[in-house]
Design an enzyme around this catalytic site. Sequence first.
Site, PDB file in Angstrom:
ATOM      1  N   ARG A  19     -11.671  99.409  66.838  1.00 29.52           N
ATOM      2  CA  ARG A  19     -10.237  99.284  67.098  1.00 29.52           C
ATOM      3  C   ARG A  19      -9.413  99.863  65.948  1.00 29.52           C
ATOM      4  NH1 ARG A  19      -9.466  93.201  68.049  1.00 29.52           N
ATOM      5  NH2 ARG A  19      -7.262  93.844  68.082  1.00 29.52           N
TER       6      ARG A  19
ATOM      7  N   ARG B   3     -21.455  90.605  68.891  1.00 26.51           N
ATOM      8  CA  ARG B   3     -20.364  89.695  69.223  1.00 26.51           C
ATOM      9  C   ARG B   3     -19.096  90.502  69.478  1.00 26.51           C
ATOM     10  NH1 ARG B   3     -21.176  85.577  64.076  1.00 26.51           N
ATOM     11  NH2 ARG B   3     -23.267  84.790  64.635  1.00 26.51           N
TER      12      ARG B   3
ATOM     13  N   ASP C 137     -15.054  90.724  70.341  1.00 32.71           N
ATOM     14  CA  ASP C 137     -13.878  89.923  70.008  1.00 32.71           C
ATOM     15  C   ASP C 137     -13.143  89.456  71.253  1.00 32.71           C
ATOM     16  OD1 ASP C 137     -14.349  90.296  67.303  1.00 32.71           O
ATOM     17  OD2 ASP C 137     -12.991  92.012  67.142  1.00 32.71           O
TER      18      ASP C 137
END
Length: 257
Positions: free
Chosen positions: A202, A50, A52
């Site tokens: 990130r 998944r 973001d």
Amino acid sequence: MPRYALKIEYHGAPFRGWQRQHDHPSVQATIEAALRRLDPSIDKITAAGRTDAGVHATAQVAHVNMSREWDPFRLGEAVNHHMRPAPVAIIGVAPVSDEFHARFSALGRHYVFRLVARRAPITLEAGLVWQVRKPLDSAAMQEGADRLLGHHDFTTFRSTMCQADSPFKTLDRLTITEVPHATGIEYRFDVRARSFLHNQVRSFVGTLERVGRGHWTPDDVTAALKARDRAACGPVCPPYGLYLAHVEYPEDPFART
């Protein structure tokens, strides 16, 4: 029911991420809506991971069960037709066995993050790279990145919203390469692991950018990792420089397509 693997490319800006959400656009819902135009019995598709909101993909992988057999080329063409004008494309379709699972069969995920240093505003690639104004020390960033390799408790680099059962992951690769860019420098982060925690990549990039600016040292990265405390992490960088670039399987389902 015949099962097909889909290789998917998308621009993440218009979506709240991969996963289907109520009242918000998602990549998953866009593809499922197109598939149901072809086969109303389809319930859902399952992806390798998944992504973001705002994150892109050049090679996301999902699988879907259809009620009848399709020629792979025609299936991809038909789904792409019904997804227009959304910035999502099926770039590969392959028939797979019932044992193939886009998520659980995967041996690893490969992400690329693009960070560009230049003074002039980014225009043609706006929304596709993270821009900083001054050049960074790539050697220092690489030294900091090397401190993160291996099997660790990555609590520091894990979102507080992460739903993973354990913060322990094995980071196989985190390399930083300088690539020429118009009037600037692109720093390309190549990150590979079997799986990742929420916001892990990130968090890595945001922390290493601080090292590249000289605000942190590589030793500070080690200290942050050992702290096992989210508050010890550097800033989490924006999503729009991040790409899911490859998903590895025991056998590449698209090798024959």
